[in-house]
Design a protein around this motif. Structure first.
Motif, mmCIF file in Angstrom:
data_model
loop_
_atom_site.group_PDB
_atom_site.id
_atom_site.type_symbol
_atom_site.label_atom_id
_atom_site.label_comp_id
_atom_site.label_asym_id
_atom_site.label_seq_id
_atom_site.Cartn_x
_atom_site.Cartn_y
_atom_site.Cartn_z
ATOM 1 N N ARG A 80 0.827 -1.206 0.000
ATOM 2 C CA ARG A 80 0.000 0.000 0.000
ATOM 3 C C ARG A 80 0.860 1.255 0.000
ATOM 4 N NH1 ARG A 80 -4.516 -2.115 -1.930
ATOM 5 N NH2 ARG A 80 -5.288 -3.845 -0.666
ATOM 6 N N THR A 81 1.998 1.162 0.665
ATOM 7 C CA THR A 81 2.910 2.307 0.686
ATOM 8 C C THR A 81 3.500 2.548 -0.699
ATOM 9 O OG1 THR A 81 3.481 1.793 2.987
ATOM 10 C CG2 THR A 81 4.953 3.279 1.798
ATOM 11 N N ALA B 273 0.945 4.298 -2.657
ATOM 12 C CA ALA B 273 0.840 5.685 -2.203
ATOM 13 C C ALA B 273 1.943 6.541 -2.818
ATOM 14 C CB ALA B 273 0.907 5.741 -0.675
ATOM 15 N N GLU C 33 0.881 7.351 -6.330
ATOM 16 C CA GLU C 33 -0.252 8.259 -6.448
ATOM 17 C C GLU C 33 0.074 9.668 -5.988
ATOM 18 O OE1 GLU C 33 -3.086 7.560 -7.911
ATOM 19 O OE2 GLU C 33 -2.328 5.548 -8.367
ATOM 20 N N ARG D 256 2.349 13.728 -0.408
ATOM 21 C CA ARG D 256 1.460 13.410 0.712
ATOM 22 C C ARG D 256 2.021 12.242 1.523
ATOM 23 N NH1 ARG D 256 -4.880 13.050 -0.338
ATOM 24 N NH2 ARG D 256 -4.427 15.281 -0.607
ATOM 25 N N SER D 257 2.623 11.271 0.835
ATOM 26 C CA SER D 257 3.244 10.149 1.550
ATOM 27 C C SER D 257 4.390 10.632 2.422
ATOM 28 C CB SER D 257 3.759 9.115 0.545
ATOM 29 O OG SER D 257 2.724 8.629 -0.257
#
Length: 315
Positions: free
Chosen positions: A186-187, A190, A193, A197-198
């Motif tokens: 999931r990281t 992220a 995307e 923000r991550s």
């Protein structure tokens, strides 16, 4: 959510069951081609981890494939290593070269990253040519039958070769699926995307991307070692730009950021090349037209489009 998880695992296990049974109903020629497709699909899975899930557009994966191939093939040629240790060496070779490449190339981003990885891959290809007395350059070398043996099975024969290719493919697919459903997976998504923000959430983009690229290198190294040991050939031609573009095409055709996309893309591209070659000498025109149509009508690839429109549960 749990129902979708069961559906995902059932789909992947069903595919593996069909592939495992293929050796019984395919001719030896088609079974050998399927073994080759599964090895190339492992290579594409690794590319998908970097590009499809993490957003790292690389043109240097041929270097990682060649690293695994030579790390497995040269010890077999020079010191008579058997398939087991040679495969482990190839796996490590791909991962190590990917880690070094990442430490240098990840100082850039976007188009610059793509160009830098291409330059490193070209430097690797020229190095293989320069040390041709050892690497045999473009001529390459055959891996001796004595080194293509694992636990008493001769990997140069049809059934053991198919089973070995299937085992490597199945392991790669299930690891990829488990990884993408994990917090680290999931990281990675992220980072693709929204990297900023991550970063604000406390993740280090450089560390995550380096880990993703190293994992990608492990897959590429496994594919390179498997190709050398199962099909008995190692050559510098596998370090050319063609083998950096091929996994990209496989992933784009099957669906970037989908676990089954690399296999579907490799299967369809292989079948398309075989069919087009049999129809005309201008087979590259047919392949190019098919890719243009794909970009126009299914820009997210086949499974990416299916996931977007009909089956949002597809990983």
């Amino acid at each position: 959510m749990r129902r979708n998880g069961l559906r995902v695992w059932a789909l992947h296990l069903a595919l593996l069951a069909v592939l495992a049974s293929a050796q019984f109903w395919l001719s030896p020629y088609l079974a050998t081609n399927l073994a080759r497709i599964m090895v190339l699909a492992v290579f594409a899975m690794g590319y998908n981890l970097a590009f499809g899930y993490t957003g790292l557009l690389s043109l240097g994966h041929a270097l990682l494939l060649a690293a695994g191939m030579y790390a497995a093939g040269l010890p077999a040629l020079l010191w008579g290593w058997s398939a087991g240790p040679a495969f482990i060496a190839g796996l490590a070779g791909g991962g190590l070269v990917a880690a070094v490449l990442g430490l240098l190339a990840l100082r850039t981003a976007g188009v610059s990253f793509m160009i830098v990885t291409l330059m490193f891959a070209q430097a690797g290809f020229l190095t293989l040519l320069y040390f041709a007395p050892v690497t045999r350059g473009n001529d390459g070398f055959a891996v001796a039958a004595a080194s293509r043996s694992f636990l008493g099975f001769d990997l140069s024969t049809d059934t053991p070769r198919f089973l070995a290719a299937f085992a490597i493919f199945a392991t790669g697919l299930l690891v990829s699926l488990a990884l993408m459903r994990s917090p680290f997976g999931r990281t990675m998504i992220a980072m693709r995307e929204n990297e900023e923000r991550s970063r604000m959430l406390g993740y280090n983009p450089f560390t995550v991307k380096l880990a993703a690229l190293t994992l990608s290198g492990l897959y590429a190294g496994a594919a390179g070692a498997a190709y050398a040991l199962l099909f008995g050939y190692v050559g510098a031609s596998f370090a050319t730009i063609q083998y950096s573009i091929l996994p990209m095409l496989y992933v784009l055709m099957g669906g970037a950021g989908t676990t089954l996309g690399p296999f579907l893309g490799a299967l369809l591209m292989f079948a398309l090349v075989e069919a087009a070659t049999g129809l005309t000498t201008a087979h590259q025109f047919i392949i190019g037209a098919a890719l243009v149509a794909l970009v126009l009508f299914a820009p997210k690839g086949i499974l990416g489009t299916v996931r977007e429109r009909w089956a949002k549960w597809l990983p």
